[in-house]
Every structure is written in C-alpha cells, then in structure tokens.
Design a protein around this motif. Sequence first.
Motif, PDB file in Angstrom:
ATOM      1  N   TYR A 144       0.949  -1.336  -0.194  1.00 27.77           N
ATOM      2  CA  TYR A 144      -0.017   0.170  -0.153  1.00 27.77           C
ATOM      3  C   TYR A 144       0.889   1.288  -0.031  1.00 27.77           C
ATOM      4  N   ASP A 145       1.701   1.291   0.853  1.00 27.28           N
ATOM      5  CA  ASP A 145       2.650   2.506   0.959  1.00 27.28           C
ATOM      6  C   ASP A 145       3.268   2.843  -0.034  1.00 27.28           C
ATOM      7  N   TYR A 146       3.825   1.849  -0.998  1.00 24.78           N
ATOM      8  CA  TYR A 146       4.937   2.015  -2.185  1.00 24.78           C
ATOM      9  C   TYR A 146       4.252   2.055  -3.514  1.00 24.78           C
ATOM     10  N   GLY A 147       2.469   2.002  -3.254  1.00 26.46           N
ATOM     11  CA  GLY A 147       1.741   2.289  -4.327  1.00 26.46           C
ATOM     12  C   GLY A 147       1.528   1.008  -5.209  1.00 26.46           C
ATOM     13  N   LEU A 148       1.888  -0.188  -4.622  1.00 24.13           N
ATOM     14  CA  LEU A 148       1.306  -1.321  -5.477  1.00 24.13           C
ATOM     15  C   LEU A 148       0.088  -1.576  -5.519  1.00 24.13           C
ATOM     16  N   THR A 149      -0.834  -1.191  -4.652  1.00 22.40           N
ATOM     17  CA  THR A 149      -2.321  -1.247  -4.609  1.00 22.40           C
ATOM     18  C   THR A 149      -2.711  -0.088  -3.763  1.00 22.40           C
ATOM     19  N   ASP A 150      -4.186   0.359  -4.284  1.00 24.43           N
ATOM     20  CA  ASP A 150      -4.725   1.314  -3.535  1.00 24.43           C
ATOM     21  C   ASP A 150      -6.017   0.554  -2.556  1.00 24.43           C
ATOM     22  N   LYS A 151      -5.838  -0.530  -2.617  1.00 24.68           N
ATOM     23  CA  LYS A 151      -7.033  -1.126  -1.911  1.00 24.68           C
ATOM     24  C   LYS A 151      -6.695  -1.512  -0.327  1.00 24.68           C
ATOM     25  N   THR A 152      -7.624  -1.158   0.352  1.00 24.06           N
ATOM     26  CA  THR A 152      -7.625  -1.598   1.839  1.00 24.06           C
ATOM     27  C   THR A 152      -7.912  -2.737   2.628  1.00 24.06           C
ATOM     28  N   SER A 153      -8.297  -3.734   1.480  1.00 22.39           N
ATOM     29  CA  SER A 153      -8.453  -5.125   2.155  1.00 22.39           C
ATOM     30  C   SER A 153      -7.834  -5.867   0.696  1.00 22.39           C
ATOM     31  N   ILE A 154      -6.933  -6.763   1.220  1.00 18.90           N
ATOM     32  CA  ILE A 154      -6.167  -7.402   0.147  1.00 18.90           C
ATOM     33  C   ILE A 154      -5.978  -9.151   0.358  1.00 18.90           C
ATOM     34  N   SER A 155      -5.524  -9.732  -0.425  1.00 18.45           N
ATOM     35  CA  SER A 155      -5.310 -11.276  -0.181  1.00 18.45           C
ATOM     36  C   SER A 155      -3.911 -11.402  -0.552  1.00 18.45           C
ATOM     37  N   VAL A 156      -3.175 -12.348   0.208  1.00 18.52           N
ATOM     38  CA  VAL A 156      -1.724 -12.661   0.125  1.00 18.52           C
ATOM     39  C   VAL A 156      -1.668 -14.182   0.141  1.00 18.52           C
ATOM     40  N   GLU A 157      -1.028 -14.804  -0.858  1.00 18.48           N
ATOM     41  CA  GLU A 157      -0.795 -16.046  -1.121  1.00 18.48           C
ATOM     42  C   GLU A 157       0.384 -16.383  -0.089  1.00 18.48           C
ATOM     43  N   THR A 158       0.471 -17.517   0.584  1.00 19.71           N
ATOM     44  CA  THR A 158       1.803 -17.866   1.189  1.00 19.71           C
ATOM     45  C   THR A 158       1.842 -19.425   1.196  1.00 19.71           C
TER      46      THR A 158
END
Length: 306
Positions: free
Chosen positions: A83-97
Amino acid sequence: MKFTKMQGLGNDYVYVNCLKEQVENPPEMARRVSDRHFGIGSDGLILIRPSDSADFEMEMYNADGSRSEMCGNGIRCVAKYVYDYGLTDKTSISVETLGGIKYLDLTVEDGKVSMVKVDMGKPELRAEAIPIVCERGTEECVVDEDSLLGDEAVSEYMVETNCKKVIDEPIVVDGMEYQITGVSMGNPHAVVFLEDVKGMDIEKLGPRFENHERFPKRINTEFVRVIDRETIEMRVWERGSGETLACGTGACAAAVASILNGLAERKVTVKLLGGDLLVEWEEETGNVYMTGPAVTVFEGVIEEGA
C-alpha cells in the motif's frame, strides 16, 4: 538490489519487491542479509511476488535460509509495503503464502498503513498435519466431558475434525517433562504453559524443542504464562531463527492453545517482548484474527558482490 527493512513488534525482515527485483538464490540471500554483524540484520528475508490466486504472494525464508510457510508479523508488513509503495490502493487485500491465502484489512493514517488485521484462517489441530508425533498413538479423538473445556464450539470443532490431537500432552525434553499443545497456523507450533517465562533459559530450551524427535519438520515453540482470561504473555523460539521479539502465528497458536485448555476467553491480548497483539478466535466462523502494527525501518541497496 533494492530492499526495505520492516518490522512488526520487533520481528524484523528484509523485504524485496520481486515485481521489480530478481533474487537468484533466496536461501543464500536470506542468510546473508539476516547476519546482524556482516549483513543488514533481520529474522529473515521476505520476497513480494505477483500471484495468480491472490493480490500478491509472500515468499518467506528464515535467518538460516530455510523456507517457512507463514509469518503473521511478516505478512502485516507485506500489506504495509504494497500500500505505502503504491502497488495497490485497496485497503482489503489477499496474500498467497505456503500456509494458504490470507486476507488482510489495512488501517490507513495520513496516507500510510499503521495497523493491519489478518484473517489467519482456521487453526489446524490434527497431529499428523502439524506435524507432531502423537504420544498417545493412533487412536481417534474421544470427546468426553473432560474435552468440553467450557466451550461448546471448541468441542464441536474437535468432533468435526475427528482427529488425533495433541492437547496438554506430556513431552520429555532434556530430562524434564512438559505439557504441550500442538497448533498449526499455516506453520507448526508447540505451546508450553509455564509459571515463569521471563526467567527461563530459552537459549538452552528452545533448540531442544525445535529439534525434538516428535517434530519431524522442527517446530516453533511458544512459552506462555496466563496472566488472566483475557491476557497472556509469551516468549517464542522460532524454527530457523531462534528467539525473536514477536511471532504473529505463534501469538495466534498461543491464544488458541489457551482457549483449548480452558485458560482464556476467545479474545486475548498477547504480550510479547516487542509489544502486544490482539488475537480473536471467532466462534461463528472458527477463524483466528490477529491485529497489530507494521513499521518501515529503512531502505537501502545491496551492491552485487558486497
């Protein structure tokens, strides 16, 4: 190669944006950057990659170069980074692990992420899935009055999973008997309840648990003291990294273990050396939610051959 040093409650990692950068040998790079004397200094290396099944992928390596499935503090910092580096503007995200897809809600203040709530999913209690060699053998779980633990939903969960579980089960380590509760939050944990966690010799005991024969893939060990039914304190020995100031998955495992053993309510403040995390094991969904801060420490560049 550009990097960013970030930390969640003192659990610090070196982050690389692999949408732009390339890391040829992640295990070796993890060992190199984690060295606190000759490297950057961290508990490991986290690579942020694109994902076909989520918004982003988190690829994580411990300080010794071993691959790890999941890190609760680390994934909060991933959310802050993207978010901080502008890779997304969404405040709800999903992350694969490697521990599955995790869903995160971001709290933004003055244009930067300050807190992150992570849906850690359902805890895994099956001994063979954690994995832990079960001392009681191969019999299936038997849910009787002693298994109810004052919590109907927990008991129903035990019945539904129909599993061999490790709850308050004895283990002999260095000639001493301890009681462990096994929980996976995408990575393996053994939770041990003690009356004194501050005075324990974790540098001696931690490696003994990590490499014990009952943990075929090694183990993260949480040493926990229950303060009251809404507060516990914890020290953690992380597989491949040693003692760290905080462990998000470990805090979740400790909270789940406290509930399973009838020692805590479903919403618990977990006090770690690096600060506090709020953990809730939701009764309706069975999911565990963890809320805590994420902080950027500094940015830098690693020169080739340095």
